[in-house]
Scaffold this motif. Sequence first.
Motif, short mmCIF file in Angstrom:
data_model
loop_
_atom_site.label_atom_id
_atom_site.label_comp_id
_atom_site.label_asym_id
_atom_site.label_seq_id
_atom_site.Cartn_x
_atom_site.Cartn_y
_atom_site.Cartn_z
N GLN A 494 -10.59 1.89 3.35
CA GLN A 494 -9.88 2.78 4.27
C GLN A 494 -10.70 3.02 5.53
O GLN A 494 -10.15 3.05 6.65
CB GLN A 494 -9.59 4.13 3.60
CG GLN A 494 -8.39 4.11 2.65
CD GLN A 494 -8.09 5.49 2.13
OE1 GLN A 494 -8.78 6.00 1.25
NE2 GLN A 494 -7.08 6.10 2.68
N TYR A 524 -2.69 1.68 3.46
CA TYR A 524 -3.75 1.81 4.46
C TYR A 524 -3.32 1.31 5.82
O TYR A 524 -4.10 1.37 6.78
CB TYR A 524 -4.99 1.02 4.03
CG TYR A 524 -5.62 1.46 2.73
CD1 TYR A 524 -5.36 2.73 2.18
CD2 TYR A 524 -6.47 0.61 2.04
CE1 TYR A 524 -5.95 3.11 0.99
CE2 TYR A 524 -7.05 0.99 0.85
CZ TYR A 524 -6.78 2.24 0.32
OH TYR A 524 -7.35 2.62 -0.85
N ALA A 575 -6.69 8.00 6.35
CA ALA A 575 -7.70 7.03 6.75
C ALA A 575 -8.69 7.64 7.72
O ALA A 575 -9.90 7.41 7.64
CB ALA A 575 -7.04 5.80 7.38
#
Length: 582
Positions: A494, A524, A575
Amino acid sequence: MDFYIFLSRLGCLKSYKSKLMCVAFAGTHVPLLTLLFYFITSTTETAEDKLRIVGIALLATLMGTAVTLLALHKLLSPIGLTARALRNYRSHQKLPSLPTSYTDDAGILMASTTQTLHQLDDFIHRLEDYDNLTELPNRKLFQERLNQEISGAKEQQQVVVFIVDIDGFKDLNTAESDEIGDRVLRTIAHRLAQYASKDTFLARMGNDEFALCQCNSLDDDFSTAQDILTLVEQPYLEISPELHITASIGISVYPADGTEPGNAIANAYTALQQAKNCGIGQYQFYSTEMATALQRRLRLAKDLRSATQKDELLLYYQPRVDWRNGNIVGAECLVRWQHSELGMISPADFIPIAESTGLIVPIGEWILQTACEQAKAWQRAGLPPFTVAVNLSARQIESDGLVERVQQVLAQTELSPEFLELEVTESLLIGEVEPTLLVLNALHQLGISIALDDFGTGYSSLSYLRKFPFDILKIDRAFVKDMVDSPDAAEVTQAIVALARGLKLGLIAEGVETEEQLNLLKTYDCHEIQGYYFSRPLPVDQLTQLLKQKYPWQTQVSAEINSQSECASVSKNGAAKTLARV
């Protein structure tokens, strides 16, 4: 010298003894003959008396001369013996056995000649048998001593050969100086000499290699190898506090690994090569499997030189897919070797050989030429254009004329630079990076994309991501493989995604093999996927058939797009938080 030179010109007086005898004969007979001539011409004796007196005088003179010449001959024997001794040593390297107890001129000559020849012989043998830098025995003497040890080994007794190689010594000489390298070698030789027992024979085999032979038990062999590694790794404060030296060791054992001295040494070198393949500071014992592997490696190295001429190299292409629509957006070019006798050779077997031998440069040029030609051929066939990715090795970047060669290939194949991507690894970003930076900048200015492969596994500084002209990051397969089961790997992945997005870099996840990995990457917001989940590397004809299919993975992808879109939007915030934590 003038009189000596005059006599030497007389062909009948070749030896020094004949010259001396001639002078002695003339010295005794010329006065006598003069006296006799005067006696004959001046006296009033009868002719008969004169002849009798002359005959007696000549006979007495000849007898005295003979005795004198014999005595001179005997007295000159030391000079003759000395001359013959010098000739024998020069011709046959045979040392003289002249008497040395006499103190007159002839005795001193013989004694001095004997002493000088023995000293000269010792010096010559030292030059032949000892290393000048370290004063250790050299390879020749080591082989002779090993032969003696093996010949004299008792039953059930083993003789062990250690070959010690200093890791990275060539780079040390380049980075520091030859003088520093010599001092390091002398220091290591001194340490090993102090460590070696009276039953251990130590030698320098050449350059940065040392050898030891000794009679030991197996447990002692392990201990000796570890002790040697420890000795070499000790600091070199008297040279430079910053020096860190390691060594690799190959070990062979007589009679288990060979009954001949030459085999024992060769087997130890084979084990050394295996030790170096395992990394620095390692030791390995010889095995038959190791020898077989080395023989195969040597054959591959030999055959690889002609592989391109024989058309044995093949180029495979692994598609990169945008999971959002199933389109092929790129393909990484991967070389394969179809050996005419051994069959398909794994890149893991021949790429390291190509790197170490320098063959990676011509092979890399062939890959570049072939990939660009094929990419243009697909475009001319009306297939959707996409990027072909070609790996660049350190050897290629260090070679002269890389930028010009790439320009030449693009011009020859008429491929637009936007459809070529060049991949480098993080190892190029360690150490002196300025030459690499200049080359990559020049390639980037041509309009070529530069990708950083295997990102996250090296030791480069993150500042290089801004310093170097990278367009794309490729997440290493190690993180992709572990991220489903490892929270740490997932967070690192991430973070890489967030870093790439923050730097406005393209992003590719490689090594995707399962649906779980793909689904996690979707959350992601990583769009480009490369891996076995979509396709293995394919030969040209198979990829061409795949390209002719419109959206070959559309059915597989479309079933999942709706269910993942919501998760992907949520993941963007996550993220950023993950990057902050990492």
